[in-house]
Scaffold this active site. Structure first.
Site, PDB file in Angstrom:
ATOM      1  N   THR B  98       0.853  -1.187   0.000  1.00  0.00           N
ATOM      2  CA  THR B  98       0.000   0.000   0.000  1.00  0.00           C
ATOM      3  C   THR B  98       0.887   1.234   0.000  1.00  0.00           C
ATOM      4  O   THR B  98       1.645   1.452   0.952  1.00  0.00           O
ATOM      5  CB  THR B  98      -0.916  -0.008   1.236  1.00  0.00           C
ATOM      6  OG1 THR B  98      -1.773  -1.143   1.133  1.00  0.00           O
ATOM      7  CG2 THR B  98      -1.762   1.259   1.300  1.00  0.00           C
ATOM      8  N   LYS B 179      -7.538   1.795  -3.474  1.00  0.00           N
ATOM      9  CA  LYS B 179      -7.304   1.298  -2.109  1.00  0.00           C
ATOM     10  C   LYS B 179      -7.375   2.454  -1.111  1.00  0.00           C
ATOM     11  O   LYS B 179      -7.958   2.327  -0.037  1.00  0.00           O
ATOM     12  CB  LYS B 179      -5.946   0.601  -2.004  1.00  0.00           C
ATOM     13  CG  LYS B 179      -5.484   0.414  -0.556  1.00  0.00           C
ATOM     14  CD  LYS B 179      -5.194  -0.987  -0.126  1.00  0.00           C
ATOM     15  CE  LYS B 179      -5.186  -1.094   1.390  1.00  0.00           C
ATOM     16  NZ  LYS B 179      -4.453  -2.214   1.924  1.00  0.00           N
ATOM     17  N   LYS B 248      -0.566   3.929   9.246  1.00  0.00           N
ATOM     18  CA  LYS B 248       0.207   4.112   8.008  1.00  0.00           C
ATOM     19  C   LYS B 248      -0.737   4.434   6.838  1.00  0.00           C
ATOM     20  O   LYS B 248      -0.498   5.371   6.071  1.00  0.00           O
ATOM     21  CB  LYS B 248       1.005   2.846   7.695  1.00  0.00           C
ATOM     22  CG  LYS B 248       1.877   2.952   6.443  1.00  0.00           C
ATOM     23  CD  LYS B 248       2.677   1.696   6.204  1.00  0.00           C
ATOM     24  CE  LYS B 248       1.907   0.621   5.457  1.00  0.00           C
ATOM     25  NZ  LYS B 248       1.615   0.943   4.043  1.00  0.00           N
TER      26      LYS B 248
END
Lengths: 433, 433
Positions: B98, B179, B248
């Site tokens: 990611t 995402k 994160k």
């Protein structure tokens, strides 16, 4: 001519100072408090101990109520054995507690409905802390019909600084509203003082030098200067101003804002941090302890190992963060004041001489108040860039920056509303017309 | 026909499951990790240990990168002894980490500038957790030029659920953006799950019964259902999803939002609470521990002593708070997705089958996506009233309600913008056109 007798309830940190100052000024003061020890202490200081609440009010032509909150006011004024039933005809009643304006108005209505419309009721919250209370140099924001103000004026003058008695136009509730919008600034800037010093510590900056730089910059606020020493020394127990005190005032603001469906994103953000700290047990200690929400060690422990260039660059982030955040805080307070119909020029004068003061309020706030909105040279987009660098660095350091982020979102919303190229003072437009 | 050899780097919780699943599917997988123990464990599970990073890539026509963050990706791809220099001509490279979309795009640009434009690079972040990784049933959001997607498709299919491989239009960066906007919902709703349960505990409600009521109501979210058991059991060490993981992802969102000057008040609010918790030492433990930011005791200890009527009234506050907040969360995610040019229909399908799902998103989110903004029967003003009651009660209880207050301010800004009488889905207009 001898001075008139005064009744007084609420001999806490502020009330004790106010009552004993009146004693020093030569007034016979009958004081009462639910804590017998406070009454005893008042007696030692020359006051006349009230044997009961009713005793402190019975036959007193002048009365000062300085209990802690609206529910307490309701009890002492209207409860069984309360003040109102004991006050003589045409008595003057000063409510100096900090309460919602709507509550002050409900007191006036209840006096009427109980057939005590004869009482000269004055909505007169105070500001300035325990020392100024004892010196009789408080700021007082007094609103009431002019006959009532005339009747109580000598008492208001006795307790306030000559330049800090504000007779607020608008009648009952106006004094409380004035205090409330001042506290918007206080509530944000108390947290801001901790946020900026915690951020500086996370950046590895020397605390004392950073504080000096803030003091002499556009990022200055009265709260930062005032809280600084206690923050550096971690002098929190009991400290000078418990977290619960500002939390109570902020609660009045956010509750009133909800009732008025007015947005207060920065003040709400500060409130949530205070509530989190309350949950962690910080309620009774000095609010300068909020720095612990940003840095887990004493900030004096930070030993700066940066080069001069790195130090200057980091310090600039700190100053930018605080100045831009204080500008948005000024917008939030002024917009809310304007919405509530508060006299903005008086508000400006009052703030600049009180705990809510900041350089951003003095300059950009004045521009907003004088209708020069959007005319300053730094644009909203410039301010976003400047604050954005600080916010990003804080994020990279894993440092919370609650107010900085809240201010950032308000500025970005201003930009989304098409104000990007206007002067940054136009951020006030996000708060409505 | 024998299956092609695959190189793989990043044998952490997710990567280990993905790589061993490929092994089970019959692929010879050369795995590498900076932790020798992980490589050893991979060998025990049938994988081929890479002796070095370069060894894992040398001669491999297919390669999967599943390290933890963009800086790690940069090092393994382009650092000394890195993957890119070792991959053969026309190799296919899946980046499943990611990362910000802008970073994925910078990888494509760097491949070009280094003369390795021959590599079929695919931006393909995954979602679904360690178990689904090991089962080969992840959600994968893959964006790339069609030739690259064609080349890597069999690998994407091997690792994903048949219904959960999303070929995202828009090329490199589109997968990462998809995402990211999903994680807007995840980031808010992970905190929301704790906030609602903490608020219920402060109200004196039974945790299990409250959770059951939430599950079968419009306040439902996948995160609430998923985090619930760990929250009830305080099963946090190490738990299933460390706070640092969502932190994160949220950092990617807020950083990208700042770059795009897009407002994300709810996601920013969640981030600040996560950062505060990080400072308190919660980083490595399960994110369901965030309930401790709202209630200082285990919520299972709360014994409800309310009458049936009081219980019903308190429960309604809890449901209202969560449902209205989730509606604003849906608006924030959809507005950001729209701004970034994300395919909204695909976004809707993906969310409803993934961890960001909520009843509010399914209903009100769909209305926003289908252009029926402002047409629902509950107005913005109704939503303010409903959420306002919950927010006020939380305040009276001294319970932090970070997201509830942030959502309240967004709704009030919508009202200030003249949307009070429109359906509550028009709150999305606050986020710009």
């Amino acid at each position: 001519m001898s001075k008139p007798t005064v009744g007084f309830v609420g001999l806490g940190a502020m009330g004790f100072g106010m009552a004993t100052h009146l004693v020093k000024e030569g007034y016979p003061v009958h004081g009462f408090d639910v804590f017998p020890a406070s009454v005893e202490r008042f007696k030692t200081s020359g006051g006349i101990p009230g044997e009961s609440l009713q005793d402190s009010a019975s036959g007193k032509q002048y009365y000062v109520c300085m209990v802690a909150s609206a529910p307490q006011v309701q009890t002492v004024l209207f409860g069984a054995g309360g003040i109102v039933s004991a006050l003589p005809q045409n008595a003057t009643l000063l409510l100096c507690s900090t309460v919602p304006a709507s509550y002050a108005q409900s007191v006036a209505a209840e006096l009427q409905s109980r057939g005590r419309g004869d009482i000269h009721f004055i909505d007169s919250p105070v500001s300035g802390g325990a020392k100024r209370a004892a010196d009789g140099t408080l700021s007082i924001m007094a609103g009431a019909p002019s006959a009532s103000l005339e009747s109580g004026r000598f008492l208001l003058e006795a307790m306030s600084d000559a330049n800090k008695l504000y007779l607020v136009p608008g009648g009952i509730g106006a004094g409380s509203n004035m205090k409330m919008v001042h506290q918007v600034l206080a509530g944000i800037q108390i947290l801001g003082s901790s946020e900026v010093m915690g951020f500086a510590a996370q950046l590895g900056l020397d605390a004392t030098k950073t504080a000096e730089a803030i003091k002499s910059s556009d990022a200055w606020s009265w709260m930062h200067e005032n809280r600084l020493q206690r923050m550096l020394e971690e002098d929190w127990h009991p400290g000078a101003s418990a977290l619960t005190i500002i939390l109570k005032d902020v609660g009045i603001i956010t509750t009133s804002a909800r009732e008025n469906q007015f947005p207060t994103p920065l003040c709400s953000t500060a409130e949530q941090v205070y509530l989190s700290a309350l949950l962690q047990g910080y309620g009774p200690v000095d609010d300068s302890s909020m720095v612990r929400q940003y840095f887990s060690e004493p900030i004096m422990k930070v030993a700066c190992t940066k080069s001069a260039e790195e130090t200057a660059e980091s310090l600039q982030l700190v100053l930018d963060m605080m100045e831009v955040t204080n500008t948005v805080a000024a917008a939030e307070a002024i917009a809310f004041a304007r919405y509530l119909g508060v006299d903005l020029k008086q508000f400006f004068t009052l703030v600049n001489d009180a705990a809510g003061s900041s350089r951003a309020f003095m300059t950009k706030g004045l521009e907003m108040i004088e209708g020069r909105i959007g005319q300053n040279t730094e644009t909203v987009s410039d301010a976003i860039r400047r604050l954005g660098k600080a916010v990003q660095r804080a994020r990279d350091l894993h440092c919370p920056l609650n107010l900085g982020n809240a201010a950032m979102n308000v500025l970005i919303m201003a930009k989304k509303a098409g104000l990007g190229a206007e002067g940054s003072t136009s951020v006030i437009k996000v708060y409505g017309k």
